[in-house]
Design a protein around this motif. Structure first.
Motif, PDB file in Angstrom:
ATOM      1  N   PRO A  84     -12.419 -39.193  88.981  1.00 52.75           N
ATOM      2  CA  PRO A  84     -12.255 -40.505  88.708  1.00 52.75           C
ATOM      3  C   PRO A  84     -13.967 -41.017  88.923  1.00 52.75           C
ATOM      4  CG  PRO A  84     -10.863 -39.900  90.462  1.00 52.75           C
ATOM      5  CD  PRO A  84     -11.683 -38.789  90.491  1.00 52.75           C
ATOM      6  N   GLU A  87     -16.183 -46.138  92.002  1.00 54.86           N
ATOM      7  CA  GLU A  87     -15.466 -47.400  92.211  1.00 54.86           C
ATOM      8  C   GLU A  87     -14.200 -47.214  92.212  1.00 54.86           C
ATOM      9  OE1 GLU A  87     -16.509 -50.587  89.496  1.00 54.86           O
ATOM     10  OE2 GLU A  87     -18.652 -50.473  89.957  1.00 54.86           O
ATOM     11  N   GLU A  88     -13.443 -46.447  91.269  1.00 57.08           N
ATOM     12  CA  GLU A  88     -12.155 -46.113  91.399  1.00 57.08           C
ATOM     13  C   GLU A  88     -11.800 -45.458  92.757  1.00 57.08           C
ATOM     14  OE1 GLU A  88      -8.745 -43.869  88.622  1.00 57.08           O
ATOM     15  OE2 GLU A  88     -10.724 -44.233  87.794  1.00 57.08           O
ATOM     16  N   SER A  91     -11.957 -47.427  95.670  1.00 54.72           N
ATOM     17  CA  SER A  91     -10.829 -48.667  96.081  1.00 54.72           C
ATOM     18  C   SER A  91      -9.486 -48.120  95.580  1.00 54.72           C
ATOM     19  CB  SER A  91     -10.996 -49.601  94.868  1.00 54.72           C
ATOM     20  OG  SER A  91     -11.120 -49.009  93.488  1.00 54.72           O
ATOM     21  N   GLY A  92      -9.190 -46.869  95.501  1.00 52.52           N
ATOM     22  CA  GLY A  92      -8.124 -46.402  94.853  1.00 52.52           C
ATOM     23  C   GLY A  92      -7.112 -46.226  96.323  1.00 52.52           C
ATOM     24  N   LYS A  99     -11.054 -38.867  99.132  1.00 51.01           N
ATOM     25  CA  LYS A  99     -12.334 -39.675  98.925  1.00 51.01           C
ATOM     26  C   LYS A  99     -13.608 -38.822  99.149  1.00 51.01           C
ATOM     27  CE  LYS A  99     -10.084 -44.112  99.369  1.00 51.01           C
ATOM     28  NZ  LYS A  99     -10.032 -45.300 100.373  1.00 51.01           N
TER      29      LYS A  99
END
Length: 530
Positions: A84, A87-88, A91-92, A99
Protein backbone atom coordinates in the motif's frame (compact mmCIF):
# COMPACT_ATOMS: atom_id res chain seq x y z
CA UNK A 1 59.34 21.80 0.73
CA UNK A 2 59.36 19.43 3.69
CA UNK A 3 56.53 21.18 5.61
CA UNK A 4 54.34 21.10 2.47
CA UNK A 5 54.97 17.38 2.09
CA UNK A 6 54.01 16.75 5.72
CA UNK A 7 50.90 18.88 5.25
CA UNK A 8 49.85 16.78 2.21
CA UNK A 9 50.39 13.58 4.17
CA UNK A 10 48.35 14.86 7.07
CA UNK A 11 45.50 15.86 4.74
CA UNK A 12 45.50 12.37 3.22
CA UNK A 13 45.48 10.80 6.67
CA UNK A 14 42.61 13.06 7.72
CA UNK A 15 40.58 12.11 4.65
CA UNK A 16 41.22 8.43 5.33
CA UNK A 17 40.10 8.83 8.94
CA UNK A 18 36.90 10.54 7.77
CA UNK A 19 36.12 7.65 5.41
CA UNK A 20 36.80 5.11 8.16
CA UNK A 21 34.59 7.07 10.54
CA UNK A 22 31.81 7.15 7.94
CA UNK A 23 32.06 3.37 7.55
CA UNK A 24 31.97 2.94 11.33
CA UNK A 25 28.95 5.26 11.59
CA UNK A 26 27.05 3.36 8.89
CA UNK A 27 27.88 -0.01 10.44
CA UNK A 28 26.81 1.31 13.83
CA UNK A 29 23.53 2.54 12.38
CA UNK A 30 22.89 -0.91 10.84
CA UNK A 31 23.38 -2.54 14.24
CA UNK A 32 21.11 0.01 15.92
CA UNK A 33 18.36 -0.47 13.31
CA UNK A 34 18.51 -4.25 13.57
CA UNK A 35 18.60 -4.18 17.39
CA UNK A 36 15.48 -2.10 17.89
CA UNK A 37 12.62 -1.04 15.63
CA UNK A 38 12.53 2.29 17.47
CA UNK A 39 15.63 3.24 15.47
CA UNK A 40 14.04 2.50 12.08
CA UNK A 41 14.28 6.16 11.00
CA UNK A 42 18.09 5.90 10.99
CA UNK A 43 17.72 4.13 7.66
CA UNK A 44 17.26 7.57 6.08
CA UNK A 45 20.88 8.42 6.99
CA UNK A 46 22.09 5.37 5.06
CA UNK A 47 19.95 6.26 2.03
CA UNK A 48 21.24 9.85 2.21
CA UNK A 49 24.84 8.55 2.10
CA UNK A 50 23.83 6.52 -0.96
CA UNK A 51 23.17 9.82 -2.80
CA UNK A 52 26.64 11.21 -2.04
CA UNK A 53 28.77 12.52 -4.91
CA UNK A 54 31.93 10.87 -3.54
CA UNK A 55 32.69 7.40 -4.85
CA UNK A 56 34.01 6.06 -1.52
CA UNK A 57 30.97 7.31 0.40
CA UNK A 58 28.64 5.71 -2.13
CA UNK A 59 30.60 2.44 -1.92
CA UNK A 60 30.27 2.40 1.87
CA UNK A 61 26.57 3.19 1.67
CA UNK A 62 25.97 0.44 -0.91
CA UNK A 63 27.67 -2.12 1.33
CA UNK A 64 25.60 -0.91 4.29
CA UNK A 65 22.35 -1.19 2.31
CA UNK A 66 23.31 -4.65 1.13
CA UNK A 67 23.95 -5.83 4.68
CA UNK A 68 20.83 -4.19 6.11
CA UNK A 69 18.20 -5.22 3.58
CA UNK A 70 19.56 -8.73 2.98
CA UNK A 71 19.27 -9.26 6.74
CA UNK A 72 15.72 -7.88 6.77
CA UNK A 73 14.79 -10.19 3.87
CA UNK A 74 16.18 -13.20 5.74
CA UNK A 75 14.26 -12.23 8.89
CA UNK A 76 11.11 -11.70 6.78
CA UNK A 77 10.75 -8.17 8.15
CA UNK A 78 9.77 -6.66 4.80
CA UNK A 79 6.09 -6.50 3.85
CA UNK A 80 4.90 -9.31 1.57
CA UNK A 81 2.47 -8.88 -1.31
CA UNK A 82 1.01 -5.74 -2.90
CA UNK A 83 2.46 -2.77 -1.02
CA UNK A 84 0.00 0.00 0.00
CA UNK A 85 1.02 3.65 -0.31
CA UNK A 86 2.88 5.20 2.63
CA UNK A 87 -0.04 7.40 3.70
CA UNK A 88 -2.42 4.48 3.59
CA UNK A 89 0.03 2.34 5.57
CA UNK A 90 0.26 4.94 8.35
CA UNK A 91 -3.43 5.81 8.56
CA UNK A 92 -4.75 2.30 8.04
CA UNK A 93 -5.86 -0.18 10.65
CA UNK A 94 -2.76 -2.35 10.24
CA UNK A 95 -0.90 -3.62 13.28
CA UNK A 96 2.36 -2.06 14.47
CA UNK A 97 4.22 -5.07 13.06
CA UNK A 98 2.68 -4.61 9.61
CA UNK A 99 3.29 -0.86 9.65
CA UNK A 100 6.97 -1.44 10.40
CA UNK A 101 7.23 -3.99 7.59
CA UNK A 102 5.52 -1.60 5.16
CA UNK A 103 7.84 1.23 6.22
CA UNK A 104 10.98 -0.86 5.69
CA UNK A 105 9.63 -2.23 2.42
CA UNK A 106 9.20 1.33 1.14
CA UNK A 107 12.78 2.11 2.21
CA UNK A 108 13.97 -1.03 0.40
CA UNK A 109 12.18 0.10 -2.76
CA UNK A 110 13.82 3.53 -2.45
CA UNK A 111 17.21 1.87 -2.09
CA UNK A 112 16.61 -0.23 -5.22
CA UNK A 113 15.59 2.90 -7.19
CA UNK A 114 18.77 4.71 -6.13
CA UNK A 115 20.91 1.73 -7.09
CA UNK A 116 19.21 1.53 -10.48
CA UNK A 117 20.00 5.21 -11.01
CA UNK A 118 23.63 4.53 -10.10
CA UNK A 119 23.84 2.11 -13.04
CA UNK A 120 23.97 5.30 -15.14
CA UNK A 121 26.56 6.99 -12.89
CA UNK A 122 29.55 8.74 -14.47
CA UNK A 123 32.01 6.57 -12.51
CA UNK A 124 32.31 2.93 -13.53
CA UNK A 125 33.24 1.93 -9.98
CA UNK A 126 29.89 3.18 -8.70
CA UNK A 127 28.05 1.41 -11.54
CA UNK A 128 29.75 -1.89 -10.79
CA UNK A 129 29.14 -1.66 -7.03
CA UNK A 130 25.46 -0.85 -7.60
CA UNK A 131 25.08 -3.73 -10.07
CA UNK A 132 26.57 -6.27 -7.68
CA UNK A 133 24.35 -5.05 -4.84
CA UNK A 134 21.21 -5.31 -7.00
CA UNK A 135 22.11 -8.88 -7.94
CA UNK A 136 22.60 -9.68 -4.23
CA UNK A 137 19.10 -8.35 -3.61
CA UNK A 138 17.85 -10.53 -6.49
CA UNK A 139 19.40 -13.61 -4.92
CA UNK A 140 17.94 -12.70 -1.51
CA UNK A 141 14.47 -12.09 -3.02
CA UNK A 142 14.72 -15.45 -4.76
CA UNK A 143 15.23 -17.21 -1.42
CA UNK A 144 12.79 -14.99 0.48
CA UNK A 145 10.12 -13.82 -2.03
CA UNK A 146 8.31 -10.53 -1.51
CA UNK A 147 5.31 -11.71 -3.51
CA UNK A 148 2.44 -13.21 -1.55
CA UNK A 149 1.59 -16.08 -3.92
CA UNK A 150 0.76 -19.74 -3.61
CA UNK A 151 4.25 -21.19 -4.14
CA UNK A 152 2.85 -24.68 -4.67
CA UNK A 153 1.66 -23.46 -8.08
CA UNK A 154 4.16 -20.69 -8.87
CA UNK A 155 7.95 -20.42 -9.05
CA UNK A 156 9.96 -18.02 -6.98
CA UNK A 157 12.15 -15.63 -8.96
CA UNK A 158 12.67 -11.82 -8.75
CA UNK A 159 11.61 -11.14 -12.35
CA UNK A 160 10.63 -7.50 -11.81
CA UNK A 161 13.97 -6.59 -10.24
CA UNK A 162 15.89 -8.38 -12.99
CA UNK A 163 13.75 -6.69 -15.66
CA UNK A 164 14.60 -3.29 -14.13
CA UNK A 165 18.33 -4.10 -14.20
CA UNK A 166 18.14 -5.19 -17.85
CA UNK A 167 16.19 -2.05 -18.78
CA UNK A 168 18.96 0.12 -17.29
CA UNK A 169 21.72 -1.87 -18.98
CA UNK A 170 20.01 -1.37 -22.35
CA UNK A 171 20.36 2.40 -22.29
CA UNK A 172 19.37 4.45 -25.34
CA UNK A 173 21.92 7.20 -24.63
CA UNK A 174 24.96 5.58 -22.98
CA UNK A 175 27.26 2.83 -24.23
CA UNK A 176 27.18 0.25 -21.41
CA UNK A 177 29.58 -2.27 -22.97
CA UNK A 178 31.92 -2.20 -19.96
CA UNK A 179 29.12 -2.67 -17.41
CA UNK A 180 27.54 -5.43 -19.52
CA UNK A 181 30.86 -7.29 -19.58
CA UNK A 182 30.75 -7.19 -15.75
CA UNK A 183 27.18 -8.50 -15.84
CA UNK A 184 28.35 -11.52 -17.86
CA UNK A 185 29.38 -13.22 -14.61
CA UNK A 186 25.71 -13.46 -13.59
CA UNK A 187 24.68 -14.84 -16.99
CA UNK A 188 26.51 -18.06 -16.09
CA UNK A 189 23.61 -18.87 -13.76
CA UNK A 190 20.93 -20.76 -15.66
CA UNK A 191 17.86 -19.08 -14.19
CA UNK A 192 19.34 -15.58 -14.47
CA UNK A 193 20.22 -16.23 -18.11
CA UNK A 194 16.73 -17.59 -18.85
CA UNK A 195 14.90 -14.58 -17.39
CA UNK A 196 17.40 -12.09 -18.83
CA UNK A 197 16.64 -13.43 -22.32
CA UNK A 198 12.91 -12.93 -21.71
CA UNK A 199 13.58 -9.43 -20.37
CA UNK A 200 15.67 -8.48 -23.41
CA UNK A 201 12.93 -9.58 -25.79
CA UNK A 202 10.31 -7.62 -23.88
CA UNK A 203 12.49 -4.51 -23.67
CA UNK A 204 13.48 -4.55 -27.37
CA UNK A 205 9.87 -4.89 -28.50
CA UNK A 206 8.74 -2.06 -26.23
CA UNK A 207 11.54 0.38 -27.16
CA UNK A 208 11.60 -0.30 -30.92
CA UNK A 209 7.81 -0.17 -31.27
CA UNK A 210 7.74 3.11 -29.36
CA UNK A 211 10.28 4.53 -31.84
CA UNK A 212 8.41 2.97 -34.80
CA UNK A 213 11.36 0.77 -35.73
CA UNK A 214 13.74 3.70 -36.30
CA UNK A 215 17.47 3.10 -35.90
CA UNK A 216 18.75 3.51 -32.32
CA UNK A 217 22.49 2.77 -32.70
CA UNK A 218 23.50 3.07 -29.03
CA UNK A 219 20.52 1.07 -27.76
CA UNK A 220 20.91 -1.62 -30.43
CA UNK A 221 24.62 -1.88 -29.73
CA UNK A 222 23.91 -2.40 -26.01
CA UNK A 223 21.34 -5.08 -26.88
CA UNK A 224 23.77 -6.86 -29.18
CA UNK A 225 26.57 -6.69 -26.60
CA UNK A 226 24.32 -8.25 -23.95
CA UNK A 227 22.88 -10.93 -26.25
CA UNK A 228 26.27 -11.91 -27.69
CA UNK A 229 27.46 -12.64 -24.13
CA UNK A 230 24.75 -15.29 -23.75
CA UNK A 231 25.74 -18.87 -24.49
CA UNK A 232 23.47 -21.88 -24.14
CA UNK A 233 24.79 -25.22 -22.82
CA UNK A 234 24.76 -28.09 -25.30
CA UNK A 235 23.22 -30.65 -22.90
CA UNK A 236 20.52 -30.42 -20.26
CA UNK A 237 22.79 -32.16 -17.74
CA UNK A 238 24.97 -29.02 -17.83
CA UNK A 239 22.17 -26.91 -16.33
CA UNK A 240 23.41 -27.07 -12.75
CA UNK A 241 24.26 -23.51 -11.65
CA UNK A 242 21.12 -21.77 -10.35
CA UNK A 243 20.76 -18.61 -8.30
CA UNK A 244 17.41 -19.77 -6.91
CA UNK A 245 16.54 -23.39 -6.10
CA UNK A 246 12.91 -24.43 -6.46
CA UNK A 247 13.24 -27.49 -4.20
CA UNK A 248 10.64 -30.16 -5.10
CA UNK A 249 9.37 -28.40 -8.23
CA UNK A 250 12.82 -27.73 -9.72
CA UNK A 251 12.57 -30.36 -12.48
CA UNK A 252 9.32 -28.88 -13.83
CA UNK A 253 10.72 -25.34 -13.88
CA UNK A 254 11.13 -23.92 -17.39
CA UNK A 255 14.45 -22.35 -16.44
CA UNK A 256 15.76 -25.87 -15.77
CA UNK A 257 14.90 -27.21 -19.24
CA UNK A 258 17.30 -26.88 -22.17
CA UNK A 259 14.52 -26.81 -24.78
CA UNK A 260 12.96 -23.83 -23.03
CA UNK A 261 16.31 -22.04 -23.00
CA UNK A 262 16.63 -22.62 -26.75
CA UNK A 263 13.09 -21.44 -27.37
CA UNK A 264 13.59 -18.20 -25.43
CA UNK A 265 17.03 -17.70 -27.02
CA UNK A 266 15.48 -18.09 -30.47
CA UNK A 267 12.62 -15.68 -29.76
CA UNK A 268 15.07 -13.14 -28.32
CA UNK A 269 17.25 -13.08 -31.46
CA UNK A 270 14.33 -13.15 -33.89
CA UNK A 271 12.68 -10.31 -31.98
CA UNK A 272 15.87 -8.25 -32.30
CA UNK A 273 16.61 -9.06 -35.95
CA UNK A 274 13.14 -8.22 -37.26
CA UNK A 275 13.91 -4.51 -36.89
CA UNK A 276 16.17 -2.42 -39.09
CA UNK A 277 19.80 -2.56 -37.91
CA UNK A 278 22.84 -0.30 -38.44
CA UNK A 279 24.96 -1.63 -41.34
CA UNK A 280 28.00 -2.30 -39.13
CA UNK A 281 25.85 -4.45 -36.84
CA UNK A 282 24.92 -6.78 -39.71
CA UNK A 283 28.59 -7.67 -39.96
CA UNK A 284 28.94 -8.23 -36.19
CA UNK A 285 25.92 -10.55 -36.14
CA UNK A 286 26.89 -12.51 -39.28
CA UNK A 287 30.41 -13.12 -37.94
CA UNK A 288 29.04 -15.02 -34.90
CA UNK A 289 25.82 -16.37 -36.45
CA UNK A 290 27.00 -19.84 -37.55
CA UNK A 291 28.92 -20.55 -34.33
CA UNK A 292 27.08 -18.78 -31.52
CA UNK A 293 23.46 -18.40 -32.67
CA UNK A 294 22.25 -21.09 -35.11
CA UNK A 295 23.47 -24.10 -33.05
CA UNK A 296 21.46 -22.90 -30.03
CA UNK A 297 18.16 -22.32 -31.84
CA UNK A 298 15.36 -24.88 -31.72
CA UNK A 299 14.43 -24.05 -35.35
CA UNK A 300 17.46 -22.57 -37.15
CA UNK A 301 15.50 -22.37 -40.42
CA UNK A 302 13.59 -19.41 -38.98
CA UNK A 303 16.72 -17.34 -39.70
CA UNK A 304 16.27 -17.78 -43.45
CA UNK A 305 14.54 -14.39 -43.91
CA UNK A 306 17.34 -12.53 -42.16
CA UNK A 307 20.08 -14.43 -44.02
CA UNK A 308 18.36 -14.01 -47.38
CA UNK A 309 18.02 -10.26 -46.83
CA UNK A 310 21.68 -10.03 -45.77
CA UNK A 311 22.78 -12.12 -48.77
CA UNK A 312 20.97 -9.73 -51.12
CA UNK A 313 22.69 -6.65 -49.66
CA UNK A 314 25.96 -7.30 -51.51
CA UNK A 315 29.58 -6.67 -50.61
CA UNK A 316 31.11 -7.88 -47.35
CA UNK A 317 27.68 -8.47 -45.77
CA UNK A 318 26.80 -10.98 -48.51
CA UNK A 319 30.15 -12.73 -48.03
CA UNK A 320 29.47 -13.10 -44.30
CA UNK A 321 25.92 -14.34 -44.90
CA UNK A 322 27.41 -17.31 -46.78
CA UNK A 323 28.41 -18.97 -43.50
CA UNK A 324 24.87 -19.04 -42.16
CA UNK A 325 23.42 -20.13 -45.50
CA UNK A 326 25.99 -22.91 -45.68
CA UNK A 327 24.79 -24.27 -42.32
CA UNK A 328 21.13 -24.11 -43.37
CA UNK A 329 21.72 -25.65 -46.81
CA UNK A 330 23.95 -28.51 -45.69
CA UNK A 331 22.52 -29.28 -42.24
CA UNK A 332 18.85 -28.32 -42.60
CA UNK A 333 18.20 -29.02 -46.32
CA UNK A 334 17.39 -25.42 -47.18
CA UNK A 335 16.45 -24.89 -50.82
CA UNK A 336 17.74 -21.50 -51.96
CA UNK A 337 16.82 -20.64 -55.57
CA UNK A 338 19.50 -18.94 -57.71
CA UNK A 339 22.07 -19.48 -54.96
CA UNK A 340 24.95 -20.12 -57.38
CA UNK A 341 23.93 -17.17 -59.55
CA UNK A 342 24.25 -14.91 -56.51
CA UNK A 343 27.53 -16.53 -55.50
CA UNK A 344 28.84 -15.98 -59.04
CA UNK A 345 27.98 -12.27 -58.84
CA UNK A 346 29.87 -11.92 -55.56
CA UNK A 347 33.09 -12.49 -57.50
CA UNK A 348 34.22 -8.90 -57.95
CA UNK A 349 37.66 -7.23 -57.70
CA UNK A 350 36.84 -6.13 -54.13
CA UNK A 351 36.61 -9.75 -52.96
CA UNK A 352 40.42 -9.93 -52.95
CA UNK A 353 40.75 -7.00 -50.57
CA UNK A 354 38.01 -7.55 -47.96
CA UNK A 355 38.75 -8.61 -44.42
CA UNK A 356 36.79 -11.85 -44.84
CA UNK A 357 38.54 -13.04 -48.03
CA UNK A 358 39.81 -16.29 -46.48
CA UNK A 359 36.38 -17.22 -45.15
CA UNK A 360 34.74 -16.50 -48.51
CA UNK A 361 37.13 -18.69 -50.55
CA UNK A 362 36.92 -21.47 -47.97
CA UNK A 363 33.12 -21.53 -48.28
CA UNK A 364 33.14 -21.08 -52.06
CA UNK A 365 35.46 -24.08 -52.28
CA UNK A 366 32.95 -26.13 -50.26
CA UNK A 367 29.97 -25.01 -52.36
CA UNK A 368 31.79 -25.87 -55.60
CA UNK A 369 33.15 -29.19 -54.36
CA UNK A 370 30.23 -31.28 -55.63
CA UNK A 371 30.95 -33.28 -58.79
CA UNK A 372 27.25 -33.05 -59.74
CA UNK A 373 27.38 -29.36 -60.66
CA UNK A 374 26.80 -28.64 -64.37
CA UNK A 375 29.94 -28.05 -66.45
CA UNK A 376 28.80 -24.63 -67.70
CA UNK A 377 28.49 -23.41 -64.08
CA UNK A 378 31.96 -24.58 -63.03
CA UNK A 379 33.46 -23.17 -66.22
CA UNK A 380 31.80 -19.81 -65.50
CA UNK A 381 33.37 -19.65 -62.03
CA UNK A 382 36.80 -20.68 -63.34
CA UNK A 383 36.71 -18.12 -66.15
CA UNK A 384 35.46 -15.27 -63.97
CA UNK A 385 38.19 -15.94 -61.39
CA UNK A 386 40.81 -16.07 -64.13
CA UNK A 387 39.68 -12.71 -65.51
CA UNK A 388 39.71 -11.13 -62.04
CA UNK A 389 43.18 -12.57 -61.47
CA UNK A 390 44.65 -10.16 -64.01
CA UNK A 391 44.39 -7.30 -61.51
CA UNK A 392 44.60 -9.26 -58.24
CA UNK A 393 47.45 -8.90 -55.71
CA UNK A 394 50.00 -11.77 -55.40
CA UNK A 395 48.52 -13.02 -52.12
CA UNK A 396 45.14 -13.44 -53.80
CA UNK A 397 46.64 -15.08 -56.89
CA UNK A 398 48.25 -17.77 -54.75
CA UNK A 399 44.66 -18.67 -53.72
CA UNK A 400 42.91 -18.19 -57.05
CA UNK A 401 45.23 -20.26 -59.26
CA UNK A 402 45.05 -23.48 -57.13
CA UNK A 403 41.31 -22.81 -56.77
CA UNK A 404 40.86 -22.85 -60.57
CA UNK A 405 43.05 -25.95 -60.94
CA UNK A 406 40.90 -27.79 -58.36
CA UNK A 407 37.73 -26.89 -60.28
CA UNK A 408 39.24 -28.38 -63.45
CA UNK A 409 40.37 -31.52 -61.59
CA UNK A 410 36.85 -32.11 -60.25
CA UNK A 411 35.27 -31.54 -63.65
CA UNK A 412 37.49 -32.94 -66.44
CA UNK A 413 35.06 -31.57 -69.02
CA UNK A 414 36.39 -28.12 -68.16
CA UNK A 415 39.82 -29.04 -69.59
CA UNK A 416 38.53 -27.59 -72.85
CA UNK A 417 39.30 -24.20 -71.26
CA UNK A 418 42.99 -25.14 -71.29
CA UNK A 419 43.26 -27.00 -74.61
CA UNK A 420 41.27 -24.72 -76.85
CA UNK A 421 42.14 -25.54 -80.52
CA UNK A 422 42.62 -22.58 -82.84
CA UNK A 423 43.05 -22.28 -86.56
CA UNK A 424 45.69 -20.16 -88.17
CA UNK A 425 44.43 -16.73 -89.08
CA UNK A 426 41.49 -16.94 -86.65
CA UNK A 427 40.55 -13.63 -85.00
CA UNK A 428 41.44 -13.97 -81.30
CA UNK A 429 38.45 -12.36 -79.59
CA UNK A 430 37.31 -13.65 -76.21
CA UNK A 431 33.60 -14.58 -76.40
CA UNK A 432 33.28 -14.57 -72.59
CA UNK A 433 30.83 -11.93 -71.30
CA UNK A 434 32.26 -10.55 -68.07
CA UNK A 435 29.30 -8.22 -67.43
CA UNK A 436 26.70 -11.00 -67.78
CA UNK A 437 25.17 -11.75 -64.35
CA UNK A 438 23.79 -15.15 -65.33
CA UNK A 439 26.50 -17.85 -65.47
CA UNK A 440 24.35 -19.74 -68.00
CA UNK A 441 24.57 -16.89 -70.51
CA UNK A 442 28.22 -15.81 -70.01
CA UNK A 443 29.61 -18.20 -72.73
CA UNK A 444 32.52 -19.34 -70.55
CA UNK A 445 32.82 -22.73 -72.27
CA UNK A 446 33.42 -21.00 -75.59
CA UNK A 447 36.41 -19.19 -74.12
CA UNK A 448 39.78 -20.27 -72.70
CA UNK A 449 41.93 -19.55 -69.65
CA UNK A 450 44.37 -17.33 -71.56
CA UNK A 451 44.61 -15.14 -68.44
CA UNK A 452 46.66 -17.83 -66.67
CA UNK A 453 49.09 -17.89 -69.61
CA UNK A 454 49.43 -14.14 -69.19
CA UNK A 455 50.21 -14.55 -65.48
CA UNK A 456 53.24 -16.65 -66.40
CA UNK A 457 54.92 -13.28 -67.03
CA UNK A 458 53.97 -11.95 -63.58
CA UNK A 459 56.56 -9.99 -61.61
CA UNK A 460 56.29 -12.21 -58.53
CA UNK A 461 58.16 -15.52 -58.89
CA UNK A 462 55.68 -17.49 -56.77
CA UNK A 463 52.80 -16.40 -59.01
CA UNK A 464 54.80 -17.23 -62.14
CA UNK A 465 55.57 -20.68 -60.76
CA UNK A 466 51.90 -21.30 -59.91
CA UNK A 467 50.78 -20.16 -63.37
CA UNK A 468 53.33 -22.44 -65.04
CA UNK A 469 51.55 -25.48 -63.60
CA UNK A 470 48.95 -25.25 -66.34
CA UNK A 471 51.61 -26.07 -68.98
CA UNK A 472 51.77 -29.67 -67.78
CA UNK A 473 48.93 -32.17 -67.22
CA UNK A 474 47.28 -31.49 -63.85
CA UNK A 475 47.76 -34.26 -61.29
CA UNK A 476 44.74 -36.05 -59.83
CA UNK A 477 45.44 -34.79 -56.32
CA UNK A 478 43.83 -31.46 -55.43
CA UNK A 479 45.86 -28.54 -54.10
CA UNK A 480 45.22 -27.68 -50.45
CA UNK A 481 44.21 -24.02 -50.57
CA UNK A 482 43.78 -23.81 -46.77
CA UNK A 483 47.54 -23.33 -46.48
CA UNK A 484 47.45 -20.06 -48.44
CA UNK A 485 44.05 -18.64 -47.40
CA UNK A 486 45.44 -16.54 -44.54
CA UNK A 487 48.73 -15.47 -46.14
CA UNK A 488 49.43 -11.73 -46.09
CA UNK A 489 51.68 -9.49 -48.17
CA UNK A 490 54.00 -9.05 -45.18
CA UNK A 491 54.34 -12.82 -44.74
CA UNK A 492 55.00 -13.22 -48.45
CA UNK A 493 57.80 -10.65 -48.33
CA UNK A 494 59.28 -12.19 -45.18
CA UNK A 495 59.30 -15.58 -46.84
CA UNK A 496 61.12 -14.18 -49.87
CA UNK A 497 63.70 -12.43 -47.71
CA UNK A 498 64.45 -15.59 -45.75
CA UNK A 499 65.29 -17.62 -48.84
CA UNK A 500 68.90 -18.79 -48.70
CA UNK A 501 71.28 -16.73 -50.81
CA UNK A 502 73.80 -18.63 -52.98
CA UNK A 503 77.19 -17.34 -51.91
CA UNK A 504 79.48 -19.22 -54.36
CA UNK A 505 78.56 -18.81 -57.99
CA UNK A 506 79.97 -21.67 -60.09
CA UNK A 507 81.65 -20.58 -63.31
CA UNK A 508 82.44 -22.67 -66.36
CA UNK A 509 85.33 -21.33 -68.50
CA UNK A 510 87.87 -22.39 -71.02
CA UNK A 511 91.56 -21.83 -70.55
CA UNK A 512 92.73 -18.88 -72.58
CA UNK A 513 95.18 -19.96 -75.27
CA UNK A 514 95.56 -16.77 -77.25
CA UNK A 515 95.58 -14.18 -74.54
CA UNK A 516 99.00 -12.95 -75.68
CA UNK A 517 100.38 -13.66 -79.06
CA UNK A 518 103.82 -15.15 -79.51
CA UNK A 519 105.61 -16.14 -76.31
CA UNK A 520 102.79 -14.76 -74.28
CA UNK A 521 100.67 -17.85 -75.00
CA UNK A 522 102.66 -19.96 -72.62
CA UNK A 523 102.47 -17.28 -69.97
CA UNK A 524 98.72 -17.11 -70.43
CA UNK A 525 98.40 -20.86 -70.08
CA UNK A 526 100.57 -20.91 -66.95
CA UNK A 527 98.54 -18.04 -65.45
CA UNK A 528 95.25 -19.78 -65.99
CA UNK A 529 96.50 -23.13 -64.82
CA UNK A 530 97.88 -21.68 -61.65
Amino acid sequence: MAPAKRRNVSLAETAEKIVKKAKIDLNAKIEIILESRKNANDVFDILEALESEKEKDVGSAVNACSKLFCTLLEKKELFLGKLPGEEEAVSGESSAEEKYQMFMRHRYNSCVELLLEHLSHDLHGVQETALCCLMKFAAAEGKHPLEDLDWTEHYSFPRELLQSVVDRLLSKTTDNSLLISRFQEFLEMEDVRYYVMSSIRENVGKVMDKNKGALLPIFQNNVFTLMSNISIPSQESELTNFMVQQEDKHEDWKAAKLNEHKRVFERMWLGFLKYKLPSNMYKKILVILHDSILPHMSKPTLMIDFLTAAYEVGGAISLLALNGLFVLIHQHNLDYPDFYKKLYNLLEPSVFHVKYRARFFHLANLFLSSSHLPVYLVAAFAKRLARLALTAPPTALLIVLPFIYNLIRRHPSCRVLIHKPTTEGEVLEDPYLMDEEDPVQCRALESSLWEIKTLQKHYHPDVTKAAMAINTPLSGKEDDIDEVLEITTHELMERDLKKSQIKNIPLEFEIATELLKGGGNVLGQHFCLD
